[in-house]
Motif scaffolding. Structure first.
Motif, PDB file in Angstrom:
ATOM      1  N   UNK A 162       0.839  -1.197   0.000  1.00 37.23           N
ATOM      2  CA  UNK A 162       0.000   0.000   0.000  1.00 37.23           C
ATOM      3  C   UNK A 162       0.875   1.249   0.000  1.00 37.23           C
ATOM      4  N   UNK A 163       0.227   2.393  -0.164  1.00 41.92           N
ATOM      5  CA  UNK A 163       0.917   3.686  -0.230  1.00 41.92           C
ATOM      6  C   UNK A 163      -0.058   4.775   0.179  1.00 41.92           C
ATOM      7  N   UNK A 164       0.463   5.789   0.882  1.00 47.94           N
ATOM      8  CA  UNK A 164      -0.397   6.892   1.295  1.00 47.94           C
ATOM      9  C   UNK A 164       0.399   8.105   1.721  1.00 47.94           C
ATOM     10  N   UNK A 165      -0.278   9.041   2.379  1.00 49.70           N
ATOM     11  CA  UNK A 165       0.344  10.317   2.735  1.00 49.70           C
ATOM     12  C   UNK A 165       1.478  10.152   3.737  1.00 49.70           C
ATOM     13  N   UNK A 166       1.476   9.072   4.512  1.00 49.99           N
ATOM     14  CA  UNK A 166       2.582   8.828   5.428  1.00 49.99           C
ATOM     15  C   UNK A 166       3.870   8.525   4.686  1.00 49.99           C
ATOM     16  N   UNK A 167       3.762   7.786   3.579  1.00 50.30           N
ATOM     17  CA  UNK A 167       4.934   7.503   2.752  1.00 50.30           C
ATOM     18  C   UNK A 167       5.394   8.768   2.032  1.00 50.30           C
ATOM     19  N   UNK A 219      -7.091   4.948   3.510  1.00 49.93           N
ATOM     20  CA  UNK A 219      -8.018   5.741   2.705  1.00 49.93           C
ATOM     21  C   UNK A 219      -9.270   6.096   3.499  1.00 49.93           C
ATOM     22  N   UNK A 220      -9.719   7.330   3.337  1.00 52.11           N
ATOM     23  CA  UNK A 220     -10.952   7.773   3.983  1.00 52.11           C
ATOM     24  C   UNK A 220     -12.143   7.717   3.030  1.00 52.11           C
ATOM     25  N   UNK A 221     -11.944   7.045   1.907  1.00 54.02           N
ATOM     26  CA  UNK A 221     -13.051   6.919   0.980  1.00 54.02           C
ATOM     27  C   UNK A 221     -13.406   8.230   0.315  1.00 54.02           C
ATOM     28  N   UNK A 222     -14.669   8.394  -0.035  1.00 47.96           N
ATOM     29  CA  UNK A 222     -15.064   9.562  -0.819  1.00 47.96           C
ATOM     30  C   UNK A 222     -14.982  10.867  -0.034  1.00 47.96           C
ATOM     31  N   UNK A 223     -14.928  10.806   1.312  1.00 52.16           N
ATOM     32  CA  UNK A 223     -14.885  12.064   2.044  1.00 52.16           C
ATOM     33  C   UNK A 223     -13.462  12.487   2.377  1.00 52.16           C
ATOM     34  N   UNK A 224     -12.447  11.762   1.901  1.00 52.27           N
ATOM     35  CA  UNK A 224     -11.068  12.183   2.046  1.00 52.27           C
ATOM     36  C   UNK A 224     -10.670  13.095   0.894  1.00 52.27           C
ATOM     37  N   UNK A 225      -9.532  13.768   1.053  1.00 48.51           N
ATOM     38  CA  UNK A 225      -9.068  14.668   0.000  1.00 48.51           C
ATOM     39  C   UNK A 225      -8.536  13.887  -1.189  1.00 48.51           C
ATOM     40  N   UNK A 226      -7.644  12.932  -0.913  1.00 48.76           N
ATOM     41  CA  UNK A 226      -7.030  12.096  -1.946  1.00 48.76           C
ATOM     42  C   UNK A 226      -6.602  10.815  -1.253  1.00 48.76           C
ATOM     43  N   UNK A 227      -6.792   9.685  -1.906  1.00 44.69           N
ATOM     44  CA  UNK A 227      -6.445   8.410  -1.288  1.00 44.69           C
ATOM     45  C   UNK A 227      -4.948   8.256  -1.068  1.00 44.69           C
ATOM     46  N   UNK A 228      -4.125   8.928  -1.875  1.00 44.93           N
ATOM     47  CA  UNK A 228      -2.691   8.666  -1.862  1.00 44.93           C
ATOM     48  C   UNK A 228      -1.818   9.846  -1.455  1.00 44.93           C
ATOM     49  N   UNK A 229      -2.105  11.037  -1.947  1.00 40.28           N
ATOM     50  CA  UNK A 229      -1.175  12.158  -1.804  1.00 40.28           C
ATOM     51  C   UNK A 229      -1.848  13.431  -1.310  1.00 40.28           C
ATOM     52  N   UNK A 230      -1.007  14.338  -0.786  1.00 40.75           N
ATOM     53  CA  UNK A 230      -1.484  15.638  -0.324  1.00 40.75           C
ATOM     54  C   UNK A 230      -0.634  16.779  -0.881  1.00 40.75           C
ATOM     55  N   UNK A 231       0.683  16.622  -0.865  1.00 45.94           N
ATOM     56  CA  UNK A 231       1.575  17.723  -1.232  1.00 45.94           C
ATOM     57  C   UNK A 231       1.402  18.222  -2.664  1.00 45.94           C
ATOM     58  N   UNK A 232       1.050  17.379  -3.658  1.00 48.87           N
ATOM     59  CA  UNK A 232       0.839  17.945  -5.000  1.00 48.87           C
ATOM     60  C   UNK A 232      -0.265  18.988  -5.012  1.00 48.87           C
ATOM     61  N   UNK A 294     -14.757  12.459  -5.231  1.00 44.50           N
ATOM     62  CA  UNK A 294     -13.846  13.339  -4.491  1.00 44.50           C
ATOM     63  C   UNK A 294     -14.557  14.639  -4.138  1.00 44.50           C
ATOM     64  N   UNK A 295     -15.548  14.565  -3.250  1.00 52.15           N
ATOM     65  CA  UNK A 295     -16.364  15.760  -2.967  1.00 52.15           C
ATOM     66  C   UNK A 295     -15.582  16.913  -2.362  1.00 52.15           C
ATOM     67  N   UNK A 296     -14.526  16.630  -1.597  1.00 47.15           N
ATOM     68  CA  UNK A 296     -13.758  17.740  -1.013  1.00 47.15           C
ATOM     69  C   UNK A 296     -13.012  18.495  -2.105  1.00 47.15           C
ATOM     70  N   UNK A 321      -2.632  15.088   8.510  1.00 45.56           N
ATOM     71  CA  UNK A 321      -1.443  14.250   8.271  1.00 45.56           C
ATOM     72  C   UNK A 321      -0.528  14.307   9.497  1.00 45.56           C
ATOM     73  N   UNK A 322      -0.002  15.489   9.796  1.00 46.00           N
ATOM     74  CA  UNK A 322       0.925  15.609  10.915  1.00 46.00           C
ATOM     75  C   UNK A 322       0.232  15.494  12.266  1.00 46.00           C
ATOM     76  N   UNK A 323      -1.078  15.602  12.270  1.00 44.88           N
ATOM     77  CA  UNK A 323      -1.814  15.544  13.534  1.00 44.88           C
ATOM     78  C   UNK A 323      -2.546  14.243  13.778  1.00 44.88           C
ATOM     79  N   UNK A 324      -2.309  13.234  12.965  1.00 46.98           N
ATOM     80  CA  UNK A 324      -3.034  11.967  13.087  1.00 46.98           C
ATOM     81  C   UNK A 324      -2.115  10.838  13.550  1.00 46.98           C
ATOM     82  N   UNK A 325      -2.503  10.187  14.630  1.00 47.65           N
ATOM     83  CA  UNK A 325      -1.707   9.090  15.193  1.00 47.65           C
ATOM     84  C   UNK A 325      -1.494   7.934  14.215  1.00 47.65           C
TER      85      UNK A 325
END
Length: 367
Positions: A162-167, A219-232, A294-296, A321-325
């Motif tokens: 898998x891959x996500x914002x933590x990676x 993944x937070x599903x449809x209510x997340x910003x993006x399943x994989x990335x944030x910085x782009x 991607x409603x957000x 991201x930085x605030x989630x355990x």
């Protein structure tokens, strides 16, 4: 094609990150292998006040200020500092490994096990890659031990496939460490950091996601910003920002966030904007209308200005991201990005985004 210029206000002592690193060379630095140290939600409070978070957020914001109005296609890797060129060459090589480890036939669609072979190749090569990027002096000092941990954790988990914002955060941490050591200058090299090195990293990750069908990590599903990335999206929004009262210098600054729904912009802008490239990829790997999957992202298109988009995404990055355990429990802390408390006079630069004095970059075709 372009010369990135310095950003005043990015450092309280008036020096660039490279100059500060040079000042510290007389001090013997002991590099260590980073370890995971956040074991409960209570550890997030320690991280919030730590040197690690301060350095990461300062790095992200400094780069953001420098890429206003700069198009992806106007940044040439060949003009970048040598370490960034070397990193981009290594990322190109990583892409070539996909031919050596093609996806295997398996009953499940997601999580192709051939990814584990690709990742094993990364582990074999990572020390050599880091050594080539940081140079002989830092390699002899043992910096590879620390930086390789972040780079090898930047490309997904080979066990879970898998891959996500933590990676993604690990790659940002790797770049931040390069800046902290003076290998790159976060106060001057921002366009090359975001629009050359990070962009190349994104191209590698999108290939890996498509070829090996990496599972979204958390993944937070449809209510997340993006399943994989944030910085782009965050740095992409920064490309479109204009300083208050300043003249528009780029097509990026003339279009509105709502342009992600415009057919011409959807075709032309991904070559110029990290933001539009990210939205295009989301629409490529998901079916249906943006408002459905991607409603957000769809809601953000209704925000009036890119400045508000960027500031909102920056707050969201800190919180989500930085605030989630679940993400930060996997983050590594070493001598550079440590959990030690940040000194009060070395915290994040609080100059509002867009108000720092940034000299206009010299771009081909502009005077």
């Amino acid at each position: 094609i372009m010369e990135p210029t310095s950003t005043s206000g990015a450092a309280t002592d008036g020096k660039s990150s490279t100059e500060r690193a040079e000042d510290g060379k007389s001090e013997a630095k002991e590099f260590i292998k980073p370890e995971k140290k956040i074991t409960s939600v209570f550890g997030l409070a320690t991280f919030k006040a730590s040197k690690a978070k301060s350095k990461i957020m300062t790095f992200i914001e400094s780069v953001s200020r420098q890429i206003q109005g700069i198009e992806l296609c106007k940044v040439s890797v060949g003009d970048a500092p040598k370490p960034i060129q070397t990193l981009c060459e290594a990322l190109e090589e990583m892409c070539s490994w996909l031919k050596d480890f093609p996806p295997i036939q398996q009953p499940m669609r997601f999580g192709n096990k051939a990814f584990r072979q690709w990742h094993a190749q990364l582990l074999k090569k990572v020390d050599l890659i880091v050594a080539a990027v940081i140079g002989e002096d830092l390699t002899k000092q043992g910096a590879t031990l620390e930086l390789a941990t972040y780079l090898q954790a930047s490309f997904g988990n080979p066990t879970r496939i898998d891959y996500g914002t933590g990676h993604e955060l690990n790659f940002i941490a790797f770049l931040c460490c390069l800046a902290d050591l003076g290998v790159v200058d976060q106060d001057r090299d921002g366009p090359f950091i975001a629009l050359a090195a990070f962009q190349k990293y994104m191209l590698v990750m999108r290939e890996l996601q498509i070829v090996y069908w990496l599972e979204p990590a958390g993944s937070k599903g449809v209510w997340g910003l993006d399943d994989y990335n944030f910085l782009p999206l965050l740095w992409g929004a920064a490309q479109h920002v204009t300083d208050r009262g300043k003249e528009l210098t780029s097509e990026l600054q003339r279009i509105k966030p709502s342009a992600i729904h415009n057919a011409d912009a959807k075709q032309d802008m991904p070559a110029k904007s990290l933001y539009f490239a990210a939205v295009r990829f989301v629409c490529k790997v998901k079916t249906g209308h943006l408002s459905e999957h991607s409603p957000i992202l769809n809601d953000i298109s209704g925000v009036a200005t890119w400045r508000k988009v960027h500031s909102g995404l920056l707050r969201m990055y800190e919180a989500e991201v930085l605030g989630k355990f679940p993400i930060m429990q996997h983050f590594f802390f070493g001598s550079i990005l440590s959990l030690d408390k940040a000194a009060s006079n070395t915290g994040r630069n609080r100059i509002p985004f867009g108000k720092a004095s940034v000299a206009a970059p010299k771009i081909a075709g502009k005077k």
